[in-house]
Structure formats: C-alpha cells, structure tokens
Design an enzyme around this catalytic site. Structure first.
Site, PDB file in Angstrom:
ATOM      1  N   SER A  29       1.170  -1.032   0.062  1.00  0.00           N
ATOM      2  CA  SER A  29      -0.212  -0.024  -0.056  1.00  0.00           C
ATOM      3  C   SER A  29       0.842   1.217   0.172  1.00  0.00           C
ATOM      4  CB  SER A  29      -1.004  -0.067   1.236  1.00  0.00           C
ATOM      5  OG  SER A  29      -1.792  -1.138   1.283  1.00  0.00           O
ATOM      6  N   HIS A  60      -3.740   1.040  -4.337  1.00  0.00           N
ATOM      7  CA  HIS A  60      -3.059  -0.042  -5.425  1.00  0.00           C
ATOM      8  C   HIS A  60      -3.662   0.326  -6.694  1.00  0.00           C
ATOM      9  CE1 HIS A  60      -1.902  -3.238  -2.332  1.00  0.00           C
ATOM     10  NE2 HIS A  60      -2.494  -2.601  -1.461  1.00  0.00           N
ATOM     11  N   HIS A  82      -5.287  -9.412  -0.576  1.00  0.00           N
ATOM     12  CA  HIS A  82      -5.131  -9.872   0.729  1.00  0.00           C
ATOM     13  C   HIS A  82      -6.402 -10.859   1.074  1.00  0.00           C
ATOM     14  CE1 HIS A  82      -3.804  -5.657   0.156  1.00  0.00           C
ATOM     15  NE2 HIS A  82      -2.992  -6.190   1.195  1.00  0.00           N
ATOM     16  N   TYR A  84      -8.260 -10.704   3.705  1.00  0.00           N
ATOM     17  CA  TYR A  84      -9.426 -10.207   4.241  1.00  0.00           C
ATOM     18  C   TYR A  84     -10.436  -9.664   3.193  1.00  0.00           C
ATOM     19  CZ  TYR A  84      -6.816  -5.779   3.359  1.00  0.00           C
ATOM     20  OH  TYR A  84      -6.057  -4.917   2.902  1.00  0.00           O
ATOM     21  N   GLU A  85      -9.927  -9.504   1.819  1.00  0.00           N
ATOM     22  CA  GLU A  85     -10.722  -9.099   0.859  1.00  0.00           C
ATOM     23  C   GLU A  85     -11.808 -10.100   0.435  1.00  0.00           C
ATOM     24  OE1 GLU A  85      -8.882  -6.254  -2.215  1.00  0.00           O
ATOM     25  OE2 GLU A  85      -7.035  -7.310  -1.150  1.00  0.00           O
ATOM     26  N   ALA A 112       3.078  -2.030   4.311  1.00  0.00           N
ATOM     27  CA  ALA A 112       3.107  -1.383   5.298  1.00  0.00           C
ATOM     28  C   ALA A 112       2.875  -1.952   6.606  1.00  0.00           C
ATOM     29  CB  ALA A 112       1.938  -0.120   5.043  1.00  0.00           C
ATOM     30  N   MET A 211      -1.196  -7.235   7.525  1.00  0.00           N
ATOM     31  CA  MET A 211      -2.231  -8.194   6.769  1.00  0.00           C
ATOM     32  C   MET A 211      -1.601  -8.810   5.431  1.00  0.00           C
ATOM     33  SD  MET A 211      -5.219  -5.500   7.580  1.00  0.00           S
ATOM     34  CE  MET A 211      -5.361  -4.656   9.353  1.00  0.00           C
ATOM     35  N   SER A 212      -0.334  -8.856   5.343  1.00  0.00           N
ATOM     36  CA  SER A 212      -0.227  -9.662   3.934  1.00  0.00           C
ATOM     37  C   SER A 212       1.356 -10.355   4.194  1.00  0.00           C
ATOM     38  CB  SER A 212       0.024  -8.402   2.911  1.00  0.00           C
ATOM     39  OG  SER A 212       1.091  -7.431   3.316  1.00  0.00           O
ATOM     40  N   ASN A 235       2.953   3.139  11.417  1.00  0.00           N
ATOM     41  CA  ASN A 235       2.338   3.362  12.673  1.00  0.00           C
ATOM     42  C   ASN A 235       2.962   2.414  13.850  1.00  0.00           C
ATOM     43  OD1 ASN A 235       0.297   1.654  11.050  1.00  0.00           O
ATOM     44  ND2 ASN A 235       0.000   1.214  13.192  1.00  0.00           N
ATOM     45  N   HIS A 247      -6.728   4.001   7.918  1.00  0.00           N
ATOM     46  CA  HIS A 247      -6.050   3.417   6.496  1.00  0.00           C
ATOM     47  C   HIS A 247      -5.455   4.909   5.819  1.00  0.00           C
ATOM     48  CE1 HIS A 247      -4.864   1.153   3.050  1.00  0.00           C
ATOM     49  NE2 HIS A 247      -5.489   1.625   2.276  1.00  0.00           N
TER      50      HIS A 247
HETATM   51  N1  HPA Z   1      -1.756  -3.491  11.837  1.00  0.00           N
HETATM   52  C1  HPA Z   1      -1.934  -4.521  10.890  1.00  0.00           C
HETATM   53  N2  HPA Z   1      -1.618  -3.891   9.502  1.00  0.00           N
HETATM   54  C2  HPA Z   1      -0.906  -2.792   9.364  1.00  0.00           C
HETATM   55  C3  HPA Z   1      -0.708  -1.939  10.230  1.00  0.00           C
HETATM   56  C4  HPA Z   1      -1.090  -2.185  11.676  1.00  0.00           C
HETATM   57  O1  HPA Z   1      -1.103  -1.509  12.539  1.00  0.00           O
HETATM   58  N3  HPA Z   1      -0.303  -0.778   9.941  1.00  0.00           N
HETATM   59  C5  HPA Z   1      -0.216  -0.985   8.468  1.00  0.00           C
HETATM   60  N4  HPA Z   1      -0.501  -2.209   8.238  1.00  0.00           N
END
Ligand code: HPA
Length: 274
Positions: A29, A60, A82, A84-85, A112, A211-212, A235, A247
C-alpha cells in the site's frame, strides 16, 4: 487444474511482452512509486490477465509492470491481493506462481506494517528476518502439485540470509539510518489488532504486524525463490500508539517512506548479481 490456470496466465502475458523478468517485486500500500524508476516499462492490468483477481484497496494500481532497473529485468506487482478481501489463499498467491513460471529467481516483498517493537518509529523500514503466521490458514493447503514444489517445504530460511546481508550493506552504503530488522507477524485483518492481540504477538516474537506478505513468502519458498522482505512501519501497533489507526494515516506515512524505500530498492536492484 491450478497448474493449467497458472500457465494460461503465463501464456497470455507472453503474448503481451517479450520481457523475461529475473526478479519479482511486490509493492505494498502506497509503495507503488518504485515503478517510476523502471525503464522500458510495459503495463498489464490485472483485469486483463486470466486467473488474476481484482483488489479494491486504495493505494493499489492493480497491474503488473515489466521493465528494467540497471541490467536487471523486473516484474513488479503494483497492488496485491489480501485474504481479508475474501480471496482464497490460492487467489492471494496466484501472481507469485505466475511470476515464478515467467522465470523469476528472486522476489522482493514490501508492505506497510504496525511496529510492535518499541524501539521502532513510524518511518522506519524493517528487513524481515522471519515470520509468524497467525492466520490459521496456508496457501499450500490442498492437493500438492510436484511440478511446483514439495508437499512439506522447509521454512528455515523463509527470508534469504544472503539477501538480508545484501540489503543491510546497501542501506549502509546509502547512509540510510532508520533500518531495522525483525519478525513480521501476519494478522488476518481487516480490523486492526486489539492491544491484547498485540501483546500476544509480542510474546510470540513479533516485531511488526501486518495483513499481507506471509502468504507470498510461503509460496515463494515453496517455489524455490529467494525472498527479501521489507516492512515499512507506518504506525505503532495498537496499545503502543497513542492515537487510533486509519488507512489514510497508513497511506500518508507509506507515501513519506516511499521515497527512501524506492531509493534503497533501486540501488539494490542495480547491484543485483545473484
Ligand atoms: N496492523 C496491521 N496492519 C497494518 C498496520 C497495523 O498496525 N499498519 C499498517 N498495516
């Protein structure tokens, strides 16, 4: 059947480009700007490629980009799929199978992530040296096709030690000072983790969460590819961060990191001689 689906995509791609990539790059991302450094670019939208899914995630582009960086022939995924999609693990990792059958030997996987290790700061880039798969799923579940790889693939070097040393060396040569190294934990999403889940992941040895990346890493190892993983800390994870996640924040920080990441990856690929 799955093998035939992969080869259908490969054959289609070969009608669109004569380029023969040696290196695959998965751009997470907000990290798609790397393709601006590629020369002789050719684009193939996922929507045209048989067997590819379509992701709806902001940040994306959803296309394969072929081109060169220095003497290295590259195929980049601008956009990934992903779990989760709602995609199956085979759909998530389908492009990795395709890139392998197009001829890649090595793969760089970026993402990310949230920082769990409290010495990390947003803006850091973490070389992934191992993963924790807390998804309860695996892209290799199902019948095995020996043409791709073994039933029980080894994961003792999920991320190539040689590529880790190489990435560290190249970061030093560029004077990048915000480079970390650690374990990436996969969390299914799409909601961000709870503070308790982050504490649990820390006990499991994780330095970062996202998440990837892990599905692609598993399949890459299965296919015999050498993997370099780079997680961009956008973050601090839940419970460590003083603010709530969004996001938009992830994309904004990924955008800031992108310039440094691109410089680093470009420099590595220019010197890629494995
Ligand atoms: N958690 C999960 N996925 C993420 C995060 C997070 O804090 N930051 C960016 N992708």
């Amino acid at each position: 059947m799955f093998y035939d689906d992969v080869m259908t995509a490969v054959d289609f791609i070969k009608t669109k480009t004569g380029q023969k990539p040696e290196l695959g790059v998965v751009l997470g991302s907000g990290l798609g700007a790397l393709v601006d450094f590629m020369e002789n670019r050719e684009y193939i939208p996922y929507s045209e490629i048989p067997g590819f899914s379509l992701s709806e995630i902001k940040g994306h582009e959803d296309r394969l980009v072929f081109g060169t960086i220095g003497k290295t022939s590259v195929v980049a995924m601008q956009g990934r799929f992903h779990f989760y999609e709602g995609f199956s693990m085979k759909q998530v990792t389908f492009p990795v199978f395709v890139m392998k059958m197009l001829g890649i030997k090595d793969i760089i996987i970026t993402n990310a992530c949230g920082g769990i290790n409290e010495s990390f700061r947003p803006g850091d880039m973490m070389i992934i040296d191992d993963y924790v798969n807390s998804l309860g799923n695996n892209p290799l579940i199902g019948p095995n096709d020996d043409r791709f790889g073994p039933r029980f693939p080894d994961m003792s070097e999920a991320y190539s030690k040689q590529l880790i040393v190489f990435a560290e060396e190249k970061a030093k040569e560029l004077g990048l000072d915000n480079i970390q190294k650690g374990v990436y934990a996969l969390f299914p999403g799409p909601c961000y983790e709870t503070a308790a889940e982050i504490r649990a992941l820390r006990v499991m040895g994780a330095d970062a969460v996202g998440m990837s990346t892990v599905p692609e890493t598993i399949v890459s190892n299965y296919l015999g590819l050498n993997v370099l993983g780079i997680a961009c800390v956008t973050n601090m994870a839940t419970g460590i961060s003083k603010t709530k996640h969004s996001h938009e924040e992830v994309l904004a920080v990924a955008d800031m990191i992108s310039e440094k990441l691109c410089k680093w990856v470009k420099y590595m690929v220019e010197n890629w001689n494995f």
